[in-house]
Write an enzyme that holds these catalytic residues in place. Sequence first.
Site, PDB file in Angstrom:
ATOM      1  CE  LYS A 132      -7.016   1.144   3.964  1.00  0.00           C
ATOM      2  NZ  LYS A 132      -5.701   1.568   4.520  1.00  0.00           N
ATOM      3  CB  CYS A 167      -3.939  -1.396   4.731  1.00  0.00           C
ATOM      4  SG  CYS A 167      -3.129  -1.226   6.342  1.00  0.00           S
ATOM      5  CG  ASN A 217      -4.858   3.956   0.594  1.00  0.00           C
ATOM      6  OD1 ASN A 217      -4.177   3.369  -0.245  1.00  0.00           O
ATOM      7  ND2 ASN A 217      -4.614   3.898   1.886  1.00  0.00           N
ATOM      8  CD  GLU A 250      -2.156   1.278   3.007  1.00  0.00           C
ATOM      9  OE1 GLU A 250      -1.431   0.809   3.930  1.00  0.00           O
ATOM     10  OE2 GLU A 250      -3.271   1.774   3.212  1.00  0.00           O
ATOM     11  CD  GLU A 291      -5.078   4.573   6.013  1.00  0.00           C
ATOM     12  OE1 GLU A 291      -5.651   4.279   4.957  1.00  0.00           O
ATOM     13  OE2 GLU A 291      -4.503   3.740   6.746  1.00  0.00           O
ATOM     14  CG  ASN A 350       2.210   1.475   4.685  1.00  0.00           C
ATOM     15  OD1 ASN A 350       3.381   1.817   4.770  1.00  0.00           O
ATOM     16  ND2 ASN A 350       1.573   1.379   3.515  1.00  0.00           N
TER      17      ASN A 350
END
Lengths: 321, 321
Positions: free
Chosen positions: A127, A171, A110, A47, A146, A196
């Site tokens: 994402k 993720c 993302n 990611e 995020e 991550n």
Amino acid sequence: MSRFVNVALGQLGPIQRTDSRQQVVSRLCALMREAHALGAHLIVFPELALTTFFPRWYIEDEEDINSFFEREMPSAATQPLFDLARELGMGFYLGYAELAQEQGKAVRYNTSIIVNRQGEIIGKYRKVHLPGHAEHEPWRRFQHLEKRYFTPGNHFGVTPAFGGIFGMAICNDRRWAETYRAMGLQGVEMVLIGYNTPVHNAPAPQHDDLSLFQNQLSMQAGAYQNGTWVVGVAKAGLEEGVDSIGGSCIVAPSGEVVARCITKGDEVAIARCDLDFCAIYKRTTFNFDLHRRPEAYGLLVERKGETLAADGTAVGVLNAP
Amino acid sequence: MSRFVNVALGQLGPIQRTDSRQQVVSRLCALMREAHALGAHLIVFPELALTTFFPRWYIEDEEDINSFFEREMPSAATQPLFDLARELGMGFYLGYAELAQEQGKAVRYNTSIIVNRQGEIIGKYRKVHLPGHAEHEPWRRFQHLEKRYFTPGNHFGVTPAFGGIFGMAICNDRRWAETYRAMGLQGVEMVLIGYNTPVHNAPAPQHDDLSLFQNQLSMQAGAYQNGTWVVGVAKAGLEEGVDSIGGSCIVAPSGEVVARCITKGDEVAIARCDLDFCAIYKRTTFNFDLHRRPEAYGLLVERKGETLAADGTAVGVLNAP
């Protein structure tokens, strides 16, 4: 019958803020060459693989934020990756921060892409499960913003690729059973995941020791319960003072781990994955047509969170009379 | 804060066809006394804990089939279990075959109940995910005719019990992530599960070696991903020529196994389970209100199985543009 895909884990060590895109891309190219020497058809990168994990900082300046995002893919900086893919006849999965233009407005995602062995983008994913928080929380040792920097995607799709049906996740998606099931219902045979994951989770630090275990558990269950391969790849190690887990691995449809990275730096590991190995699960224990019971699953979409009674306890509903 | 419940695994070894209800109930009572001596507040018995696992046989005679079913609970044969619960101040979970009367018709369920420390039934569950097949398949070494003998339940409920929110599931339910999530959305803090799982799975014998692993994997993932305790209890060992797995265990909301049986016979193991340990997961990583994305889960209820193209391959749907 067998449909083998040789899949390489392209684990990355840390990327510091001062590292340029060019430096990172040259590391990705080195991993790709290494994977090619091992016979890989496909390499999976993490990611947000082009920059440091910037959601750890509260940044107010819009241009500072945008500096971590890609306005186009490929770009001048990332073109070498696509060129090398074409040259080696190798595909890749890559995560990055995407600055999209929608109806004249900039929207941040993302994002990840699948690139085929001709160097063409054949699938894109945004994402769905953005973790962390949206506001600055100075009590944390580092931020996880995020929910501030990204707009969530709303769909788990699949992509015909490498002779099979491929899916993507990013993720935090990997901890949610719904992620795998939504793709399982589309016949997915291999799910590619980059992550991550800081070792330290500020709201629940008492479980930091379990971070690697829970990472693997989620991917093993998602693989087994959908009869699919799962490939999880970390950006690992000490990045800007924050330590992140490694544990990149390839999980078979049986739930067994068949390949695994053992460092927290740039590292390649590989497995020869038979996509036809999925069928034994998809046709027996997890034959959805025979065994799923959607009539009992209504709550999963009707309700986002728990329904709590006035006193804060959950509302119990008795079952059969 | 802490809310401890001392939970015992009440694993059973085999029950042969000639064993009477009275014989079985006296074994269950012995396990209950043993658990009580260890300080248990609650003992969990397996699925269909009163008889041999009869779905392994194709039986045509209705009265023969009904001989494995309970017309009332408690009955004369099972009353001693309820009496002992009251005497010891201990609850129990019990699986059995239930012959219900609905609008003048007999309906058969694979059922379980929770009984409180006063010996009262406070929750009832009917198995939703019936595995196996409905027709006689003589090619199998033994049958698995649950789809023939039972009507499925349609609901995962929860029951306030032992100072917390309890849920129930049975055997194959534990392999389906939807099972745990439906109860997780109702705030479940402990899921009780009984199972009979033959080591040999006729349609996929190449994975018989993984049966114990996959059993535990499913329960660990269900626990972690919903921040709940999960208690899984086997009827184990060689029953009427068919070997079944043991592996009864208690899984914490972290996904860690905290207690486990090590034989394939009648065996008690215990753990002191803090129901308040769930909150750290329910309020952080698995805070459903903050992090679930039902808008991306539609397929889970709209679709039962995979949608396949005319050529038998799954239909791929690309994601973002």
